[in-house]
Motif scaffolding. Sequence first.
Motif: not given
Length: 371
Positions: A33-39, A54-58, A60-61
Amino acid sequence: MEKREYMLLALSHINRVGRTVLRAARKLDEAVDFSRCSVQDIQKMLAVSPKVAEKIRMEFSLRDAVSRVQRWQAEGIGLLTQCSSEYPALLREIPDPPEVLYIIGNKTLLHQPSFAIIGTRKPTAYGKTVARQMARELAERGVTIVSGMARGIDGEAHRGALAGGGSTIAVLGCGVNIVYPPENRALAMEIRQKGLIVSEYPPGMEPQRGFFPERNRIISGLSQGVLVVEAASRSGSLITADLAIDQGRDVFAIPGSIHSPKSAGSHWLIQQGAKLTQTIQDILNEYPMLVSGVNKSVACTDDHGLLSLTPEEEIVLAAVGWEAVSYEEILCRTSFSSSYLHYLLLSLQVKQQVIQLPGPAFVRIKNRNDV
């Protein structure tokens, strides 16, 4: 679908995330779950820049991915990722296979013997007839016809396969629920019901110029070989032929008139080593296993196993002698229009009843019924 597939789907809907990133994500040991990972962690896992990470982290759903799948399933749209055992084995072999495939129709066709027929969007009457006839003859033998549902040769190939009671796969340069070109709407509906529509672009995606060269690698990638019917010297079909060669596929080409610019590309392919093709037997001879295990019988055969003739074809055959007869003489001996006679003579060539000589002239072929 498993969690890793939802992960790939969620990533694929993020702008600036391409096949390289998806491939890296697929090779991870487990779903993330990339939304829960650090950059920094995303950078290490996917080898992307800090900005993309950063775009992926923000964006990703996984929840949005699940919602999309449910909505598409309700519309009859399925999807396959390379994580799936149902992903087509032939396509998996190519250098750059799509990570996600969207489909509408009979997905079992992805695992059947298949052959691509492609060509110009502005064919001659000769090209249309050949494409439809070749597709029909192959489809009658259980071979699935693959093409791009474009104007011209592609559409004729699909129609020929369906007319032969066989199956066909249309690979689109847009979403599977988008009909392009619009005039192929009826054809698209028939393929959905009797064949399969495939795309690597998500449902709702409108066609774009750059999508079509990319989708060509899927057309050849799904097929044992590629037949080019008519192609100009700068045709997109030549791109597909090049891709097919890179993928280890065989390329076949139909010869045309030396005066026709629409056949210049086909003739160039033949000069480069593509197999000159006059009948489907030229194709089947190269693939003894292509029709092994599938329907080898042809509905339109007579008691001797030869292709049966229509009444109109019988009339034309009777007008062609055992010595060369000019086209003009055959036209005089029959009551058919020039365009229809051209079609009938081509059909007789495909059924190996006559051959064309320079002139043009025609002569009958002796078969076992004539012995």
